[in-house]
Scaffold this active site. Structure first.
Site, PDB file in Angstrom:
ATOM      1  N   SER A  69      10.371   3.193   0.275  1.00  0.00           N
ATOM      2  CA  SER A  69       9.061   3.940   0.556  1.00  0.00           C
ATOM      3  C   SER A  69       7.858   3.405  -0.095  1.00  0.00           C
ATOM      4  CB  SER A  69       9.111   5.460   0.402  1.00  0.00           C
ATOM      5  OG  SER A  69      10.490   6.231   0.778  1.00  0.00           O
ATOM      6  N   ARG A  84       3.997  -4.263  -3.727  1.00  0.00           N
ATOM      7  CA  ARG A  84       3.425  -3.516  -5.036  1.00  0.00           C
ATOM      8  C   ARG A  84       4.172  -2.132  -4.810  1.00  0.00           C
ATOM      9  NH1 ARG A  84      -0.412  -3.108  -1.288  1.00  0.00           N
ATOM     10  NH2 ARG A  84      -0.936  -1.149  -0.442  1.00  0.00           N
ATOM     11  N   ASP A 122       9.789   4.714   4.878  1.00  0.00           N
ATOM     12  CA  ASP A 122       9.892   6.028   5.348  1.00  0.00           C
ATOM     13  C   ASP A 122       9.254   6.632   6.329  1.00  0.00           C
ATOM     14  OD1 ASP A 122       7.879   6.061   3.612  1.00  0.00           O
ATOM     15  OD2 ASP A 122       8.368   7.854   2.690  1.00  0.00           O
TER      16      ASP A 122
END
Length: 384
Positions: A69, A84, A122
């Protein structure tokens, strides 16, 4: 963790089992090996509990759809480097590394014989799950949609046969001068693990709403002695007021707001509050939730506009399904209803009749399983 048995065309999902495991906070800022070893160890336990309905054929390797995610630069269906961290994670040695390779190594260390067939964001997983069931909002926030391939200037490879491609927007990182940010938002961002990033997410997502309420209450106490002459020590603790607590207080329907009183006492150690004070707190929760929900609806409208689904052209009433996943949408009734009402307000009554918003419970996990199955190494063998 989710195992899914698919029934083939027309039968949908015939069996599924799932288990939720929380990641300890210490692993969110530790090392990549520690995080992935924990995930692999929990996965090994889950596989060991497999029932007879899910047993693999002899010599057939299990396959996994890996829901990740966070923003990645995805180079293939089963590889991608982390750009990141978001949602409170900060593991420096992982940035720039292939997340699939890291999980694969951890699975090998745990003795798990399993192939990672698909890496799935996700939100993309929720889109896939929603699409499968129709003949995306939780800790953070993101959105994905299906775009015409020729309308994607960044894509330089071969166009897919379908002529369409899924766009993972990473909209949580949206920032604009038109997005008003009061001092509370600026302070929250400055003191976060990723200052200057995920600005839109920080005003609409479940991880942050309760923290915004806490910061406003803190200011009210400092400048207007809302809780008395001194600021209660617990009120100074970041993230002590989670969004589930905020939701419970917002949805308190008791005449004397008992839920608000008990949460203030149990969580913030603030007792002897008046009914008038408790009503102010409920109104504050309403303001913060309403802002988040209305900004979320504005983002959804932006996607509908991009897809040309915000109007009815030539009398054609094409149905649009929006699949939403996440505890915020599922459990925070006021947030969900405000989001839906705002979207209807923005698009108008006629267009709203063509749009259906559905809760896709663990849609991301189901979508990841579907995408893994569709890229199985055994697919051609099964078809032949």
């Amino acid at each position: 963790m989710l195992r899914v048995q698919l029934g083939g065309k027309g039968r949908g999902i015939v069996n599924q089992q799932f288990e939720e495991v929380s990641i300890p906070p210490s692993l969110m800022t530790g090392s990549s090996d520690a995080l992935f070893d924990y995930i692999a160890a929990e996965l090994a336990k889950f596989v060991a509990q497999e029932g007879s309905d899910f047993k693999q054929s002899p010599g057939r390797q299990r396959e996994l759809g890996f829901t990740f995610s966070f923003p990645v630069m995805q180079s293939s269906i089963a590889s991608g480097t982390l750009l990141r961290w978001t949602k409170g994670f900060s593991i420096d040695d992982m940035v720039g590394q292939d997340v699939v390779a890291e999980l694969a190594k951890a699975m090998e260390r745990q003795g798990i014989d399993m192939r990672i067939a698909a890496l799935v964001n996700d939100t993309v997983g929720t889109l896939a799950g929603g699409r499968y069931n129709n003949k995306i909002l939780g800790t953070g926030s993101n959105a994905a949609y299906v775009e015409r391939a020729h309308a994607i200037p960044k894509w330089h490879g071969l166009l897919p046969k379908s002529g369409e491609m899924v766009i993972n927007m990473e909209w949580g990182n949206f920032r604009s001068s038109h997005l008003p940010l009061p001092d509370y938002d600026h302070a929250l961002d400055t003191e976060s693990l990723n200052p200057g990033e995920q600005i839109y997410e920080k005003v609409i997502a479940g991880m942050y709403l309760g923290e915004i309420v806490r910061r406003v209450l803190c200011r009210m106490t400092e400048e207007a002695a809302f809780f008395g002459d001194t600021v209660p020590p617990k009120l100074k603790e970041p993230f002590i007021l989670g969004t589930p607590i905020m939701s419970a207080m917002h949805q308190d329907t008791s005449p004397d707001l008992k839920v608000v009183a008990s949460n203030l006492k149990d969580i913030l150690e603030i007792s002897n509050t008046s009914l008038k004070m408790r009503k102010v707190i409920v109104e504050l929760c309403n303001i913060v939730a309403t802002r988040g929900a209305r900004l979320s609806a504005a983002g959804v409208l932006g996607i509908l506009k991009k897809m040309g689904r915000d109007t009815i052209k030539g009398g054609e009433k094409q149905k649009t399904v929006i699949a939403m996943d996440g505890g915020l949408y599922e459990h925070y009734t006021e947030y969900r209803e405000c989001l839906e009402n705002t979207l209807n307000e923005l698009i108008g009554e006629e267009v709203s009749r063509t749009i259906e918003i559905e809760h896709s419970n663990d849609g991301s996990g189901i979508g990841a399983a579907l995408l893994a199955a569709s890229h199985s190494q055994y697919l051609e063998m099964d078809e032949s």
